[in-house]
Design a protein around this motif. Structure first.
Motif, PDB file in Angstrom:
ATOM      1  N   LEU A 156      13.766  21.057  18.156  1.00  0.00           N
ATOM      2  CA  LEU A 156      13.218  20.570  16.893  1.00  0.00           C
ATOM      3  C   LEU A 156      12.187  19.475  17.153  1.00  0.00           C
ATOM      4  O   LEU A 156      11.103  19.485  16.571  1.00  0.00           O
ATOM      5  CB  LEU A 156      14.335  20.044  15.994  1.00  0.00           C
ATOM      6  N   ARG A 157      12.520  18.542  18.036  1.00  0.00           N
ATOM      7  CA  ARG A 157      11.590  17.456  18.372  1.00  0.00           C
ATOM      8  C   ARG A 157      10.274  18.021  18.920  1.00  0.00           C
ATOM      9  O   ARG A 157       9.185  17.597  18.515  1.00  0.00           O
ATOM     10  CB  ARG A 157      12.236  16.516  19.390  1.00  0.00           C
ATOM     11  N   LEU A 158      10.347  19.006  19.831  1.00  0.00           N
ATOM     12  CA  LEU A 158       9.138  19.603  20.409  1.00  0.00           C
ATOM     13  C   LEU A 158       8.304  20.329  19.356  1.00  0.00           C
ATOM     14  O   LEU A 158       7.080  20.187  19.321  1.00  0.00           O
ATOM     15  CB  LEU A 158       9.519  20.569  21.536  1.00  0.00           C
ATOM     16  N   ARG A 159       8.963  21.095  18.509  1.00  0.00           N
ATOM     17  CA  ARG A 159       8.228  21.846  17.472  1.00  0.00           C
ATOM     18  C   ARG A 159       7.580  20.907  16.457  1.00  0.00           C
ATOM     19  O   ARG A 159       6.457  21.120  16.028  1.00  0.00           O
ATOM     20  CB  ARG A 159       9.157  22.821  16.759  1.00  0.00           C
ATOM     21  N   LEU A 160       8.302  19.877  16.080  1.00  0.00           N
ATOM     22  CA  LEU A 160       7.719  18.910  15.137  1.00  0.00           C
ATOM     23  C   LEU A 160       6.515  18.211  15.750  1.00  0.00           C
ATOM     24  O   LEU A 160       5.518  17.976  15.061  1.00  0.00           O
ATOM     25  CB  LEU A 160       8.768  17.884  14.707  1.00  0.00           C
ATOM     26  N   ALA A 161       6.587  17.871  17.031  1.00  0.00           N
ATOM     27  CA  ALA A 161       5.463  17.214  17.703  1.00  0.00           C
ATOM     28  C   ALA A 161       4.229  18.116  17.711  1.00  0.00           C
ATOM     29  O   ALA A 161       3.103  17.628  17.588  1.00  0.00           O
ATOM     30  CB  ALA A 161       5.841  16.831  19.121  1.00  0.00           C
ATOM     31  N   GLU A 162       4.436  19.419  17.828  1.00  0.00           N
ATOM     32  CA  GLU A 162       3.306  20.361  17.823  1.00  0.00           C
ATOM     33  C   GLU A 162       2.616  20.423  16.470  1.00  0.00           C
ATOM     34  O   GLU A 162       1.397  20.436  16.380  1.00  0.00           O
ATOM     35  CB  GLU A 162       3.797  21.773  18.180  1.00  0.00           C
ATOM     36  N   VAL A 163       3.404  20.473  15.399  1.00  0.00           N
ATOM     37  CA  VAL A 163       2.831  20.665  14.064  1.00  0.00           C
ATOM     38  C   VAL A 163       2.609  19.374  13.300  1.00  0.00           C
ATOM     39  O   VAL A 163       1.893  19.366  12.301  1.00  0.00           O
ATOM     40  CB  VAL A 163       3.696  21.632  13.213  1.00  0.00           C
ATOM     41  N   TRP A 164       3.215  18.284  13.766  1.00  0.00           N
ATOM     42  CA  TRP A 164       3.137  17.014  13.047  1.00  0.00           C
ATOM     43  C   TRP A 164       3.081  15.876  14.067  1.00  0.00           C
ATOM     44  O   TRP A 164       3.995  15.074  14.176  1.00  0.00           O
ATOM     45  CB  TRP A 164       4.351  16.877  12.159  1.00  0.00           C
TER      46      TRP A 164
END
Length: 90
Positions: free
Chosen positions: A9-17
Motif C-alpha cells: 500500500l505504501r509503495l502504490r500510494l507513493a507512485e500515485v500520490w
C-alpha cells in the motif's frame, strides 16, 4: 493489515500520490487508535478484519477525527463501512 500488505500500500500510494506523507503505521488496532490521536492525520487506512476489534468498530471510534478508507478483500462489509463513515472502500 499485515506487514507485506502495508508495504505494498505504501509503495502504490507513493507512485500515485508522491506528496502524501505517511505519519504512522500500526500492526494492530490499539496502535492505530493512538496514531489517530497523536498524529491527527487527514486519512486513515484500515482493514476490516483485525485483531481484537474489527475495522468497522475502529472507524466508529475514530469518528470524525479523520477520513477513513478501507483497504480490504472483504466486499460484504462495504455498505456497513460507508454507514460507519468511510470515504472509500477499496
Amino acid at each position: 493489515m499485515k506487514r507485506l500488505m502495508r508495504e505494498q500500500l505504501r509503495l502504490r500510494l507513493a507512485e500515485v500520490w508522491p506528496e502524501l506523507e505517511i505519519v504512522a503505521e500500526a500492526k494492530k488496532r490499539p496502535g492505530g487508535g493512538r496514531a489517530v490521536h497523536t498524529h491527527r492525520p487527514d486519512l486513515f487506512f484500515l482493514d476490516i478484519r483485525m485483531p481484537e476489534k474489527n475495522g468497522l468498530e475502529a472507524a466508529r471510534e475514530i469518528g470524525e477525527a479523520c477520513h477513513v478508507v478501507f483497504i480490504t478483500a472483504y466486499n460484504e462489509y462495504a455498505v456497513e463501512a460507508f454507514e460507519s463513515g468511510a470515504v472509500d472502500y477499496v
